[in-house]
Design a protein around this motif. Structure first.
Motif, PDB file in Angstrom:
ATOM      1  N   UNK A   1      44.750  42.005  40.014  1.00 34.26           N
ATOM      2  CA  UNK A   1      45.559  42.915  40.809  1.00 34.26           C
ATOM      3  C   UNK A   1      46.311  43.887  39.899  1.00 34.26           C
ATOM      4  N   UNK A   2      46.486  45.121  40.345  1.00 32.32           N
ATOM      5  CA  UNK A   2      47.200  46.111  39.522  1.00 32.32           C
ATOM      6  C   UNK A   2      48.703  45.810  39.467  1.00 32.32           C
TER       7      UNK A   2
ATOM      8  N   UNK B   1      57.450  38.938  32.732  1.00 29.28           N
ATOM      9  CA  UNK B   1      56.901  37.608  33.005  1.00 29.28           C
ATOM     10  C   UNK B   1      56.900  37.330  34.506  1.00 29.28           C
ATOM     11  N   UNK B   2      57.964  37.733  35.195  1.00 27.44           N
ATOM     12  CA  UNK B   2      58.036  37.536  36.648  1.00 27.44           C
ATOM     13  C   UNK B   2      56.958  38.363  37.337  1.00 27.44           C
ATOM     14  N   UNK B   3      56.736  39.569  36.859  1.00 28.86           N
ATOM     15  CA  UNK B   3      55.699  40.431  37.421  1.00 28.86           C
ATOM     16  C   UNK B   3      54.322  39.802  37.248  1.00 28.86           C
TER      17      UNK B   3
ATOM     18  N   UNK C   1      51.832  38.286  40.209  1.00 23.50           N
ATOM     19  CA  UNK C   1      50.457  38.768  40.349  1.00 23.50           C
ATOM     20  C   UNK C   1      49.473  37.601  40.312  1.00 23.50           C
ATOM     21  N   UNK C   2      49.670  36.689  39.372  1.00 22.70           N
ATOM     22  CA  UNK C   2      48.758  35.544  39.240  1.00 22.70           C
ATOM     23  C   UNK C   2      48.861  34.627  40.461  1.00 22.70           C
ATOM     24  N   UNK C   3      50.076  34.366  40.932  1.00 25.64           N
ATOM     25  CA  UNK C   3      50.266  33.523  42.113  1.00 25.64           C
ATOM     26  C   UNK C   3      49.622  34.165  43.339  1.00 25.64           C
TER      27      UNK C   3
ATOM     28  N   UNK D   1      42.699  33.716  46.659  1.00 29.43           N
ATOM     29  CA  UNK D   1      41.482  32.960  46.365  1.00 29.43           C
ATOM     30  C   UNK D   1      41.425  31.684  47.212  1.00 29.43           C
ATOM     31  N   UNK D   2      42.545  30.986  47.333  1.00 27.07           N
ATOM     32  CA  UNK D   2      42.590  29.758  48.124  1.00 27.07           C
ATOM     33  C   UNK D   2      42.351  30.057  49.604  1.00 27.07           C
TER      34      UNK D   2
END
Length: 138
Positions: free
Chosen positions: A22-23, A43-45, A49-51, A57-58
């Protein structure tokens, strides 16, 4: 930056992009749209994005496995909306992923609601008139 270290990159912010699809700039814009947010840590950004990616995906995997998509070997909107409606985990998405209905069915629903609303209003008016008549008799 932990995100850059995870990706093996050094500084700059390019390292995060290899671990997320994701951008990050768009996610930053969405996060900053909240009035409570004044600044966003890198790091929060990255973690947001990863979450988000993992959640999507889930949702897609769950919808594919529990929907009719397996038959067609494709994930469809109806699979997603069915998951949002039927799965307690994804129930909060029911408003965002409503079941598709034909415009003609929607118009019929609106007409029925309008008629039901008129009937309820008539009932309320009748009840008010009856109570006024009872008060006048007393």
């Amino acid at each position: 930056m932990a995100a850059a270290r995870l990706s093996g990159g050094c500084g700059g912010g390019g390292g995060e992009n290899r671990l997320v699809s994701l951008p990050l700039s768009r996610i930053r814009v969405i996060m900053k749209s909240s009035p409570e947010v004044s600044s966003i840590n890198q790091d929060a950004l990255f973690l947001t994005a990863k979450a988000t990616e993992l959640f999507v995906q889930y949702l897609a995997t769950y919808s594919y496995k529990h929907g009719r998509g397996k038959e067609k070997r494709a994930l469809t909107y109806s699979d997603l909306s069915h998951t949002a409606e039927e799965s307690e985990t994804f129930q909060f998405l029911a408003d965002i992923l409503p079941k598709k209905i034909l415009a003609s069915k929607y118009l019929k629903m609106l007409e029925k609601e309008k008629r039901d609303g008129e009937v309820e209003e008539d009932d309320d008016d009748d009840q008010e008139e009856e109570s006024e008549e009872e008060d006048a008799e007393s």
